[in-house]
Design a protein around this motif. Structure first.
Motif, PDB file in Angstrom:
ATOM      1  N   VAL A  35     -86.945 -59.633  -8.027  1.00  0.00           N
ATOM      2  CA  VAL A  35     -88.305 -59.979  -7.592  1.00  0.00           C
ATOM      3  C   VAL A  35     -88.309 -60.477  -6.154  1.00  0.00           C
ATOM      4  CG1 VAL A  35     -90.231 -61.568  -7.964  1.00  0.00           C
ATOM      5  CG2 VAL A  35     -89.136 -60.460  -9.924  1.00  0.00           C
ATOM      6  N   THR A  36     -87.386 -61.367  -5.814  1.00  0.00           N
ATOM      7  CA  THR A  36     -87.451 -62.067  -4.521  1.00  0.00           C
ATOM      8  C   THR A  36     -86.648 -61.395  -3.418  1.00  0.00           C
ATOM      9  OG1 THR A  36     -85.561 -63.491  -5.112  1.00  0.00           O
ATOM     10  CG2 THR A  36     -87.768 -64.279  -5.703  1.00  0.00           C
ATOM     11  N   GLY A  37     -85.708 -60.502  -3.748  1.00  0.00           N
ATOM     12  CA  GLY A  37     -84.814 -59.927  -2.751  1.00  0.00           C
ATOM     13  C   GLY A  37     -85.458 -58.839  -1.901  1.00  0.00           C
ATOM     14  N   PHE A  38     -84.886 -58.627  -0.705  1.00  0.00           N
ATOM     15  CA  PHE A  38     -85.392 -57.622   0.233  1.00  0.00           C
ATOM     16  C   PHE A  38     -85.111 -56.217  -0.286  1.00  0.00           C
ATOM     17  CE2 PHE A  38     -84.586 -54.895   4.017  1.00  0.00           C
ATOM     18  CZ  PHE A  38     -85.878 -54.898   4.527  1.00  0.00           C
ATOM     19  N   MET A  47     -95.357 -59.924  -3.564  1.00  0.00           N
ATOM     20  CA  MET A  47     -93.956 -59.515  -3.581  1.00  0.00           C
ATOM     21  C   MET A  47     -93.742 -58.263  -2.742  1.00  0.00           C
ATOM     22  SD  MET A  47     -91.825 -57.034  -5.113  1.00  0.00           S
ATOM     23  CE  MET A  47     -92.760 -56.492  -6.543  1.00  0.00           C
ATOM     24  N   ILE A  48     -94.660 -57.309  -2.836  1.00  0.00           N
ATOM     25  CA  ILE A  48     -94.563 -56.080  -2.045  1.00  0.00           C
ATOM     26  C   ILE A  48     -94.652 -56.411  -0.547  1.00  0.00           C
ATOM     27  CG2 ILE A  48     -95.800 -53.954  -1.452  1.00  0.00           C
ATOM     28  CD1 ILE A  48     -96.496 -53.705  -4.450  1.00  0.00           C
ATOM     29  N   ASN A  49     -95.587 -57.255  -0.189  1.00  0.00           N
ATOM     30  CA  ASN A  49     -95.757 -57.619   1.219  1.00  0.00           C
ATOM     31  C   ASN A  49     -94.561 -58.399   1.766  1.00  0.00           C
ATOM     32  OD1 ASN A  49     -98.314 -56.435   1.434  1.00  0.00           O
ATOM     33  ND2 ASN A  49     -99.343 -58.273   0.698  1.00  0.00           N
ATOM     34  N   ASP A  50     -93.963 -59.241   0.916  1.00  0.00           N
ATOM     35  CA  ASP A  50     -92.891 -60.126   1.373  1.00  0.00           C
ATOM     36  C   ASP A  50     -91.506 -59.489   1.353  1.00  0.00           C
ATOM     37  OD1 ASP A  50     -94.800 -62.071   1.678  1.00  0.00           O
ATOM     38  OD2 ASP A  50     -94.342 -63.109  -0.206  1.00  0.00           O
ATOM     39  N   THR A  51     -91.283 -58.499   0.481  1.00  0.00           N
ATOM     40  CA  THR A  51     -89.914 -57.989   0.290  1.00  0.00           C
ATOM     41  C   THR A  51     -89.755 -56.515   0.610  1.00  0.00           C
ATOM     42  OG1 THR A  51     -90.149 -57.369  -2.070  1.00  0.00           O
ATOM     43  CG2 THR A  51     -89.626 -59.684  -1.575  1.00  0.00           C
ATOM     44  N   MET A  52     -90.840 -55.823   0.972  1.00  0.00           N
ATOM     45  CA  MET A  52     -90.756 -54.398   1.266  1.00  0.00           C
ATOM     46  C   MET A  52     -91.309 -54.124   2.666  1.00  0.00           C
ATOM     47  SD  MET A  52     -92.121 -52.751  -2.330  1.00  0.00           S
ATOM     48  CE  MET A  52     -91.533 -53.374  -3.909  1.00  0.00           C
ATOM     49  N   SER A  90     -89.877 -41.268 -10.609  1.00  0.00           N
ATOM     50  CA  SER A  90     -88.691 -41.665  -9.850  1.00  0.00           C
ATOM     51  C   SER A  90     -89.050 -42.747  -8.845  1.00  0.00           C
ATOM     52  CB  SER A  90     -88.095 -40.459  -9.116  1.00  0.00           C
ATOM     53  OG  SER A  90     -86.820 -40.754  -8.592  1.00  0.00           O
ATOM     54  N   VAL A  91     -88.260 -43.826  -8.827  1.00  0.00           N
ATOM     55  CA  VAL A  91     -88.453 -44.898  -7.861  1.00  0.00           C
ATOM     56  C   VAL A  91     -87.173 -45.058  -7.048  1.00  0.00           C
ATOM     57  CG1 VAL A  91     -87.728 -46.722  -9.485  1.00  0.00           C
ATOM     58  CG2 VAL A  91     -89.159 -47.301  -7.520  1.00  0.00           C
ATOM     59  N   SER A  92     -87.323 -45.255  -5.750  1.00  0.00           N
ATOM     60  CA  SER A  92     -86.152 -45.474  -4.894  1.00  0.00           C
ATOM     61  C   SER A  92     -86.365 -46.728  -4.060  1.00  0.00           C
ATOM     62  CB  SER A  92     -85.902 -44.272  -3.982  1.00  0.00           C
ATOM     63  OG  SER A  92     -86.972 -44.094  -3.073  1.00  0.00           O
ATOM     64  N   TYR A  93     -85.296 -47.511  -3.946  1.00  0.00           N
ATOM     65  CA  TYR A  93     -85.296 -48.711  -3.119  1.00  0.00           C
ATOM     66  C   TYR A  93     -84.317 -48.500  -1.973  1.00  0.00           C
ATOM     67  CZ  TYR A  93     -87.274 -50.798  -7.361  1.00  0.00           C
ATOM     68  OH  TYR A  93     -88.054 -51.071  -8.456  1.00  0.00           O
ATOM     69  N   GLU A  94     -84.764 -48.795  -0.760  1.00  0.00           N
ATOM     70  CA  GLU A  94     -83.849 -48.671   0.364  1.00  0.00           C
ATOM     71  C   GLU A  94     -82.692 -49.654   0.222  1.00  0.00           C
ATOM     72  OE1 GLU A  94     -84.015 -48.082   5.160  1.00  0.00           O
ATOM     73  OE2 GLU A  94     -85.639 -49.224   4.210  1.00  0.00           O
ATOM     74  N   TYR A  95     -83.008 -50.864  -0.212  1.00  0.00           N
ATOM     75  CA  TYR A  95     -81.985 -51.873  -0.474  1.00  0.00           C
ATOM     76  C   TYR A  95     -82.222 -52.467  -1.857  1.00  0.00           C
ATOM     77  CZ  TYR A  95     -80.665 -51.502   4.408  1.00  0.00           C
ATOM     78  OH  TYR A  95     -80.236 -51.018   5.613  1.00  0.00           O
ATOM     79  N   ASP A  96     -81.182 -52.500  -2.643  1.00  0.00           N
ATOM     80  CA  ASP A  96     -81.254 -53.025  -4.005  1.00  0.00           C
ATOM     81  C   ASP A  96     -80.859 -54.498  -3.981  1.00  0.00           C
ATOM     82  OD1 ASP A  96     -80.909 -53.734  -6.654  1.00  0.00           O
ATOM     83  OD2 ASP A  96     -79.848 -51.912  -7.216  1.00  0.00           O
ATOM     84  N   PRO A  97     -81.783 -55.414  -4.283  1.00  0.00           N
ATOM     85  CA  PRO A  97     -81.445 -56.831  -4.246  1.00  0.00           C
ATOM     86  C   PRO A  97     -80.315 -57.224  -5.204  1.00  0.00           C
ATOM     87  CG  PRO A  97     -83.826 -56.543  -4.336  1.00  0.00           C
ATOM     88  CD  PRO A  97     -83.206 -55.196  -4.601  1.00  0.00           C
ATOM     89  N   CYS A  98     -80.091 -56.389  -6.213  1.00  0.00           N
ATOM     90  CA  CYS A  98     -79.053 -56.689  -7.204  1.00  0.00           C
ATOM     91  C   CYS A  98     -77.785 -55.876  -6.975  1.00  0.00           C
ATOM     92  CB  CYS A  98     -79.592 -56.434  -8.616  1.00  0.00           C
ATOM     93  SG  CYS A  98     -80.957 -57.522  -9.096  1.00  0.00           S
ATOM     94  N   ASP A  99     -77.611 -55.294  -5.768  1.00  0.00           N
ATOM     95  CA  ASP A  99     -76.456 -54.404  -5.567  1.00  0.00           C
ATOM     96  C   ASP A  99     -75.125 -55.132  -5.749  1.00  0.00           C
ATOM     97  OD1 ASP A  99     -76.586 -55.837  -3.167  1.00  0.00           O
ATOM     98  OD2 ASP A  99     -77.052 -54.089  -1.926  1.00  0.00           O
ATOM     99  N   ILE A 100     -75.035 -56.388  -5.308  1.00  0.00           N
ATOM    100  CA  ILE A 100     -73.777 -57.124  -5.470  1.00  0.00           C
ATOM    101  C   ILE A 100     -73.514 -57.412  -6.944  1.00  0.00           C
ATOM    102  CG2 ILE A 100     -72.538 -59.257  -4.930  1.00  0.00           C
ATOM    103  CD1 ILE A 100     -73.994 -59.353  -2.287  1.00  0.00           C
ATOM    104  N   LEU A 101     -74.558 -57.790  -7.697  1.00  0.00           N
ATOM    105  CA  LEU A 101     -74.387 -58.057  -9.122  1.00  0.00           C
ATOM    106  C   LEU A 101     -73.928 -56.797  -9.850  1.00  0.00           C
ATOM    107  CD1 LEU A 101     -77.579 -60.214  -9.888  1.00  0.00           C
ATOM    108  CD2 LEU A 101     -75.253 -61.003  -9.392  1.00  0.00           C
TER     109      LEU A 101
END
Length: 391
Positions: free
Chosen positions: A278-281, A84-89, A238-249
């Motif tokens: 899990v699956t989102g960028f 998942m890390i390799n595919d989405t990050m 603290s964890v930060s995501y550049e893009y949140d796969p759930c931002d629209i939700l």
């Protein structure tokens, strides 16, 4: 210790004696197989699902053959997290973990952006660095499906009873939870992950709920608050995501609350959020561990304020947050600092900006302001904190 014979049996994770039966139950759960089928084949017509589920069940049973302990299951999960890390990050960095003693139990109080991935990254970072994985606090509101409850508890999650009715039942459940956490840390030397507040931060603002801190010391309430807190060995995370796969939700929920004053979850919404998470960028992801808290605090409010500042200080601001600020205010603050931090030329910065704009190009206009503020808010909070520290 078998289920039903200990005081924590209703909330604790499943142990090795129970793991084999639970794993078998998950693999043969029809709803679980439906979710896996839909994730793997999102365009599959519904009427064909019944033909594919036995194949999925057979494949899962083959992959899980010989797995009959919690650690054995987590070894399997580790490979999926790595994929998942390799595919989405685009990158995953961890800082501060080297300061921790592998023989100690710590209470990690963390910001919360994703239902599953936040604690999964903590576990992954500890596993690859030779530390034992953590026990994870999870609200019973997320365990409405039997397979989700089984999957979480066999992966070292314990249950936070948020559905308790009445003051007496609520107090009893909080005392039991406090005792379980204390027992895990002090006797078992097992580390704990718990979010700083109930639910994910959907607006990008990471704020600690003092009620959680009050719960933590219920088992040690005879001692002064500061002594009870220091005995828990709290570490802010603290964890930060550049893009949140759930931002629209998340934006949809905030928009609905803004319009009607309330939001009612759709059926299977939590499952959808887990799947997207899990699956989102995610782009650049940063996980930072702070120092063990040793300061004295008079009460939960003072500790909550301190944790807010620590978690914010540890939060890594990715480029997307700067671009969201730019969309809202017309300019990028700390532009040179941004380029230097991520080693970006002016041309590379522009490419990053275009990636950000493309990310939002197909989003409904109604949700865009909520998403922009969600990304920009941590940067705004950091700027405010910088002003306070230099004043």
């Amino acid at each position: 210790m078998s289920s039903g014979t200990d005081k924590f049996s209703a909330i604790r994770p499943f142990n090795d004696e129970e793991a084999s039966e639970v794993i078998h139950r998950i693999i043969h759960d029809s709803e679980f197989l439906s979710v896996i089928t839909q994730l793997g084949f999102p365009k599959l017509p519904k009427f064909l699902e019944g033909f594919l589920k036995p194949v999925i069940r057979f494949q899962l049973a083959r992959k899980m053959r010989g797995v009959n302990t919690v650690s054995g299951l987590q070894e399997k999960i580790e490979s999926y997290v790595s994929s998942m890390i390799n595919d989405t990050m685009t990158s995953f960095q961890v800082k501060g973990i080297e300061k921790l003693d592998p023989n100690e139990g710590y209470l990690f109080i963390a910001n919360h952006r994703d239902i599953v991935i936040d604690p999964a990254l903590v576990n992954y970072s500890r596993h690859i660095n030779g530390y034992d994985t953590v026990r994870i606090a999870i609200g019973d509101n997320l365990l409405s499906k039997t397979f989700i409850s089984d999957l979480m508890r066999v992966n070292k999650s314990f249950v936070v009873n948020r559905s308790a009715k009445g003051p007496r039942e609520l107090l009893a459940s909080l005392k039991l939870l406090s005792e379980y956490i204390s027992t895990s840390l002090r006797q078992d030397k097992a580390s704990i992950w718990i979010a700083q507040r109930e639910g994910r931060a959907k607006d990008g603002l990471d704020k600690t709920d003092p009620a959680i801190l009050k719960m933590l010391v219920l088992n040690d309430r005879k001692n002064p608050f500061n002594e009870a807190i220091n005995a828990l060995k709290i570490v802010p995370v603290s964890v930060s995501y550049e893009y949140d796969p759930c931002d629209i939700l998340k934006a949809r929920e905030l928009s609905e609350k803004d319009k009607t004053g309330q939001y009612r979850k759709r059926e299977h919404e939590d499952v959808e959020s887990i799947a997207k998470g899990v699956t989102g960028f995610k782009g650049r992801v940063q996980l930072n561990y702070g120092n063990v808290i040793t300061e004295d605090f008079a009460d939960a409010d003072a500790l909550a304020e301190y944790l807010d500042k620590e978690i914010l200080s540890l939060y890594q601001i990715p480029p997307s947050h700067y671009f969201a600020y730019e969309e809202l205010f017309g300019h990028i603050p700390y532009g040179d600092q941004l380029k230097a931090q991520y080693d970006l030329s002016s041309e590379a910065l522009e490419r990053e900006r275009q990636v950000f704009k493309q990310h939002f190009s197909s989003i409904d206009e109604e949700y865009r302001p909520f998403i922009l503020w969600g990304y920009a808010n941590p940067l705004l909070e950091k700027m405010q904190l910088d002003l306070m520290e230099t004043a």
